[in-house]
Write a protein that holds these residues in place. Structure first.
Motif, PDB file in Angstrom:
ATOM      1  N   VAL A  56       4.364   1.280 -10.552  1.00  0.00           N
ATOM      2  CA  VAL A  56       3.132   1.377 -11.339  1.00  0.00           C
ATOM      3  C   VAL A  56       3.457   1.874 -12.743  1.00  0.00           C
ATOM      4  O   VAL A  56       2.779   1.556 -13.709  1.00  0.00           O
ATOM      5  N   ALA A  76       4.602  -3.847  -9.188  1.00  0.00           N
ATOM      6  CA  ALA A  76       4.116  -3.014  -8.081  1.00  0.00           C
ATOM      7  C   ALA A  76       3.738  -3.830  -6.845  1.00  0.00           C
ATOM      8  O   ALA A  76       4.123  -3.489  -5.727  1.00  0.00           O
ATOM      9  N   HIS A  77       2.976  -4.936  -7.051  1.00  0.00           N
ATOM     10  CA  HIS A  77       2.492  -5.636  -5.855  1.00  0.00           C
ATOM     11  C   HIS A  77       3.621  -6.267  -5.054  1.00  0.00           C
ATOM     12  O   HIS A  77       3.569  -6.352  -3.836  1.00  0.00           O
ATOM     13  N   VAL A  80       5.220  -3.687  -2.843  1.00  0.00           N
ATOM     14  CA  VAL A  80       4.442  -3.475  -1.617  1.00  0.00           C
ATOM     15  C   VAL A  80       4.922  -4.452  -0.544  1.00  0.00           C
ATOM     16  O   VAL A  80       5.111  -4.089   0.615  1.00  0.00           O
ATOM     17  N   HIS A  81       5.156  -5.690  -0.956  1.00  0.00           N
ATOM     18  CA  HIS A  81       5.608  -6.691   0.014  1.00  0.00           C
ATOM     19  C   HIS A  81       7.004  -6.386   0.539  1.00  0.00           C
ATOM     20  O   HIS A  81       7.389  -6.857   1.601  1.00  0.00           O
ATOM     21  N   PHE A  88      -2.548   7.850  -2.825  1.00  0.00           N
ATOM     22  CA  PHE A  88      -2.632   8.545  -4.104  1.00  0.00           C
ATOM     23  C   PHE A  88      -3.136   9.975  -3.951  1.00  0.00           C
ATOM     24  O   PHE A  88      -3.937  10.278  -3.068  1.00  0.00           O
ATOM     25  N   SER A 105      -8.427  -5.453   3.333  1.00  0.00           N
ATOM     26  CA  SER A 105      -7.845  -5.964   2.098  1.00  0.00           C
ATOM     27  C   SER A 105      -6.346  -5.650   2.050  1.00  0.00           C
ATOM     28  O   SER A 105      -5.533  -6.497   1.669  1.00  0.00           O
ATOM     29  N   ALA A 106      -6.000  -4.439   2.466  1.00  0.00           N
ATOM     30  CA  ALA A 106      -4.582  -4.063   2.509  1.00  0.00           C
ATOM     31  C   ALA A 106      -3.838  -4.880   3.558  1.00  0.00           C
ATOM     32  O   ALA A 106      -2.689  -5.285   3.348  1.00  0.00           O
ATOM     33  N   CYS A 108      -4.556  -7.923   4.442  1.00  0.00           N
ATOM     34  CA  CYS A 108      -4.419  -9.299   3.932  1.00  0.00           C
ATOM     35  C   CYS A 108      -3.389  -9.349   2.810  1.00  0.00           C
ATOM     36  O   CYS A 108      -2.407 -10.087   2.882  1.00  0.00           O
ATOM     37  N   SER A 109      -3.605  -8.555   1.769  1.00  0.00           N
ATOM     38  CA  SER A 109      -2.755  -8.650   0.584  1.00  0.00           C
ATOM     39  C   SER A 109      -1.406  -7.966   0.761  1.00  0.00           C
ATOM     40  O   SER A 109      -0.411  -8.410   0.197  1.00  0.00           O
ATOM     41  N   GLY A 110      -1.381  -6.886   1.523  1.00  0.00           N
ATOM     42  CA  GLY A 110      -0.141  -6.136   1.672  1.00  0.00           C
ATOM     43  C   GLY A 110       0.714  -6.643   2.813  1.00  0.00           C
ATOM     44  O   GLY A 110       1.901  -6.929   2.645  1.00  0.00           O
ATOM     45  N   LYS A 154      -4.975   2.716   4.102  1.00  0.00           N
ATOM     46  CA  LYS A 154      -4.640   1.537   3.291  1.00  0.00           C
ATOM     47  C   LYS A 154      -3.123   1.348   3.217  1.00  0.00           C
ATOM     48  O   LYS A 154      -2.618   0.229   3.319  1.00  0.00           O
ATOM     49  N   THR A 158      -0.674  -1.900   5.012  1.00  0.00           N
ATOM     50  CA  THR A 158       0.210  -2.861   4.345  1.00  0.00           C
ATOM     51  C   THR A 158       1.495  -3.091   5.151  1.00  0.00           C
ATOM     52  O   THR A 158       2.356  -3.839   4.737  1.00  0.00           O
TER      53      THR A 158
ATOM     54  N   LEU B 177     -11.384 -10.839  -0.984  1.00  0.00           N
ATOM     55  CA  LEU B 177     -11.305  -9.398  -0.754  1.00  0.00           C
ATOM     56  C   LEU B 177     -10.374  -8.761  -1.784  1.00  0.00           C
ATOM     57  O   LEU B 177     -10.663  -7.695  -2.342  1.00  0.00           O
ATOM     58  N   ALA B 190      -3.122  -3.220  -6.908  1.00  0.00           N
ATOM     59  CA  ALA B 190      -1.698  -3.560  -7.005  1.00  0.00           C
ATOM     60  C   ALA B 190      -0.917  -2.792  -5.945  1.00  0.00           C
ATOM     61  O   ALA B 190       0.036  -3.308  -5.367  1.00  0.00           O
ATOM     62  N   ILE B 192      -1.753  -2.041  -2.965  1.00  0.00           N
ATOM     63  CA  ILE B 192      -1.813  -2.598  -1.604  1.00  0.00           C
ATOM     64  C   ILE B 192      -1.318  -4.041  -1.619  1.00  0.00           C
ATOM     65  O   ILE B 192      -1.509  -4.788  -0.662  1.00  0.00           O
ATOM     66  N   GLY B 193      -0.688  -4.449  -2.706  1.00  0.00           N
ATOM     67  CA  GLY B 193      -0.030  -5.754  -2.705  1.00  0.00           C
ATOM     68  C   GLY B 193      -0.800  -6.891  -3.347  1.00  0.00           C
ATOM     69  O   GLY B 193      -0.408  -8.045  -3.225  1.00  0.00           O
ATOM     70  N   VAL B 194      -1.904  -6.593  -4.045  1.00  0.00           N
ATOM     71  CA  VAL B 194      -2.648  -7.662  -4.703  1.00  0.00           C
ATOM     72  C   VAL B 194      -1.987  -7.994  -6.047  1.00  0.00           C
ATOM     73  O   VAL B 194      -1.700  -7.093  -6.832  1.00  0.00           O
TER      74      VAL B 194
END
Ligand SMILES: Nc1ncnc2c1ncn2[C@@H]1O[C@H](COP(=O)(O)OP(=O)(O)OP(=O)(O)O)[C@@H](O)[C@H]1O
Ligand SMILES: [Mg+2]
Lengths: 248, 332
Positions: A56, A76-77, A80-81, A88, A105-106, A108-110, A154, A158, B177, B190, B192-194
């Motif tokens: 970040v 950053a994203h 996470v992957h 935080f 959301s975490a 799905c995206s993480g 969250k 991930t 989402l 960011a 959480i991976g977005v």
């Protein structure tokens, strides 16, 4: 992931904001299944180091290697992957979404899950973090304890290999801290953990090792008792020493 | 779900049959309503779900229109067949510009997007090839024949339904989402991976494409395009007012807002006989009143009163099936 590759390997990490140095040639290593506690006076640069590891904040120099992959140049994203999950210090919920949607959301995206795999995993994380009873509440309407829980939820959702927890115990009652200790001990089963915390007895209970940061420098690193009784910690960190004495 | 599909089929049926019953004037008004809904819905997706408040969305309306007019005249092809260009050209320009535009945050982004729209307006106005300030005709307009109003009405109706269905599906997806996560907190998203950048670029380009399509559909039956109309700031004024009144960040909001907008416009212009832009003043007054008294807009009030949950993209927790999902009190 092999057993002998550290989950996190930080070397020569450097960062300053003008005259303030938050990381000075910092080396850090966290192994599989390990929980490392981080202490240091206010403004020592602890949270900033998390931001540097998470990507970040851009570092001035140094390397960050996650589970054998050099992620130094990744945003950053992408990190996470590769397995970083962060809670935080000041909770950052998605206020317009429900608790369940935050975690989903975490997932799905993480974690890269979709459909029922994502919702099943989100439900499981909610149960594990004690948030199921708040699932349909808007995250912006949560009380402090649940906000802190949601931060952890969250990060867990991930599917992080490394959980970075930043003062998730601050402001909690003794009873709540006891719950928190249990929960983190349970999280150790699945994640390597690095935990910034001022509550010494909590760290004593779950941390395998303590790292002390001061002015961006690692001034001590070792088992709880050895670190706490070391001369350097006594010198810069009297407050915590006394608190630890009371809590014991 | 059944209710949603039935309503959709009913709407499709009404739009499909309307040209059989309505005269050209009514069809033209209907088309305008559908187009207005589309631009408002696209602005709402960007602002209400993506957290990007654009005050220069008229740029895409004009660019979509000019793209089709220019191509149709040059190729001598029926303008309706060239509508894909009205989506593609704005989307591509938007994608090219986002790296620059996204350096601006919040209010600066809003101002930056407005400046950008002015730049496009001035460029077109100064271009002799495009007819400058007087604009240019659509030489191929005659190809549409006498049923032009019916055709354009159908296209607008199809577009409106497509926008509604696609918005719903996208916002219900993991991408949607992620988009709402970015809206609520960029750094946390960011973390959480977005992919915040890609996420926003995509929604900005899609929003531009939808507005571009609407612009072309609206302008074609005029047989003429003029920068002062195509790039009029009024379009963005309408988008913001309608969405604020109807309910930002809800899919139903732009529908309700569009109906209110036309009721006010017809009321002020025909009913009270006030010409010019007086209806925009009335609309603005209502928007301000809404912001003061119901900051989330009118749809959420109506929804809670009537216990409607027609197009909500909320995902209820599936953990305990015996518990009915319910709406929470809004967070402040
Ligand atoms: N973006 C920034 N720009 C300038 N200075 C910053 C920035 N972020 C942090 N700092 C400064 O860096 C120092 C370290 O801050 P940081 O939050 O990392 O400390 P910390 O060890 O986490 O403290 P605490 O225990 O209070 O949470 C502080 O003096 C802070 O003011
Ligand atoms: Mg801190």
């Amino acid at each position: 992931m092999s057993q002998d590759v550290p989950v996190l390997q930080v070397s020569g990490l450097r960062k300053s904001f003008g005259a303030i140095t938050v990381a000075r040639d910092l080396d850090l290593e966290i192994r599989q299944g390990e929980c490392v506690g981080v202490i240091g006076p206010n403004g020592a640069g602890k949270s900033s180091v998390f931001s540097l590891i998470a990507g970040v904040l851009a570092a001035d120099g140094g390397r960050v290697i996650l589970d054998g992959t050099d992620v130094t140049r990744l945003p950053a994203h992408r990190r996470v992957h590769h397995g970083i999950g962060r809670a935080f210090q000041i909770p950052q919920p998605f206020a317009g979404l429900t608790v369940y949607e935050n975690v989903l959301s975490a997932a799905c995206s993480g974690a890269g899950l979709r459909g029922s795999a994502a919702s099943d995993w989100a439900c499981e994380v909610l149960e594990r973090t004690g948030l199921a009873r708040r699932a349909d509440t808007l995250a912006g309407a949560l009380m402090l304890l649940d906000r802190k829980n949601l931060e952890v939820a969250k990060a867990v959702a991930t599917r992080a290999k490394l959980l970075m927890l930043d003062e998730i115990g601050a402001g909690l009652t003794e009873r709540e801290v006891a719950f928190l200790i249990e929960r983190i001990a349970a999280l150790k089963q699945d994640h390597a953990i690095i935990w910034i915390e001022h509550i010494a007895h909590a760290l004593k209970a779950v941390a395998d090792r303590i790292v002390v940061l001061n002015f961006g420098e690692k001034v001590a690193d070792g088992p709880f008792d050895a670190v706490m009784s070391s001369a350097v910690v006594r010198e810069i960190y009297m407050g915590l020493k006394e608190e630890a004495g009371h809590a014991a | 779900m059944i209710l949603r599909i039935l309503t959709l089929l009913l709407a499709a049926l009404v739009i499909g049959c309307a040209p059989l019953l309505l005269d050209d004037g009514q069809l033209s008004l209907g088309m305008e309503m559908l187009v207005t809904f589309v631009i408002c819905a696209m602005w709402n997706v960007l602002a209400g779900y993506g957290g990007l408040v654009s005050l220069g969305h008229q740029a895409w309306f004009g660019i979509g229109g000019y793209a089709v007019f220019i191509a149709s005249n040059a190729l001598n092809v029926n303008p309706l067949w060239l509508l894909p260009l009205a989506a593609l050209v704005p989307a591509l320009i938007a994608l090219v510009l986002t790296p620059l535009l996204f350096r601006l945050k919040d209010a600066y982004f809003a101002i930056g997007s407005w400046v950008l729209a002015e730049v496009f307006y001035i460029l077109v106005q100064r271009s002799d090839a495009l007819g400058g300030i007087t604009g240019m005709p659509l030489f191929t307009g005659g190809m549409l024949g006498a049923s032009i109003y019916a055709q354009v009405f159908w296209v607008a109706g199809g577009l409106a339904l497509a926008v509604l269905v696609l918005s719903y599906l996208v916002l219900r997806s993991g991408f949607g989402l992620g988009l709402m996560s970015v809206r609520d907190n960029e750094v946390a998203a960011a973390s959480i991976g977005v992919n915040v950048r890609r996420n926003r670029r995509l929604v900005y380009a899609v929003s531009a494409a939808g507005v571009g399509l609407a612009g072309a559909v609206y302008l074609i039956p005029n047989y003429f395009i003029q920068p002062g109309i195509a790039f009029s700031a009024d379009w963005t004024v309408i988008m913001t007012f309608v969405v604020v009144i109807g309910g930002i960040g809800t899919l139903e909001g732009p529908i309700l807002g569009t109906l209110i907008y036309f009721a006010i416009r017809q009321g002020v212009t025909d009913g009270l006989g006030l010409s010019g832009s007086w209806y925009l003043v009335a609309l603005g007054a209502l928007a301000v009143a809404t912001m003061l008294m119901a900051p989330k807009g009118l749809w959420p009030i109506l929804r809670d009163r009537l216990h409607l949950d027609w197009l909500s993209v909320r995902r209820p927790w599936p953990g305990r099936p015996d518990r009915a999902p319910h709406h929470q009190a809004p967070a402040e």
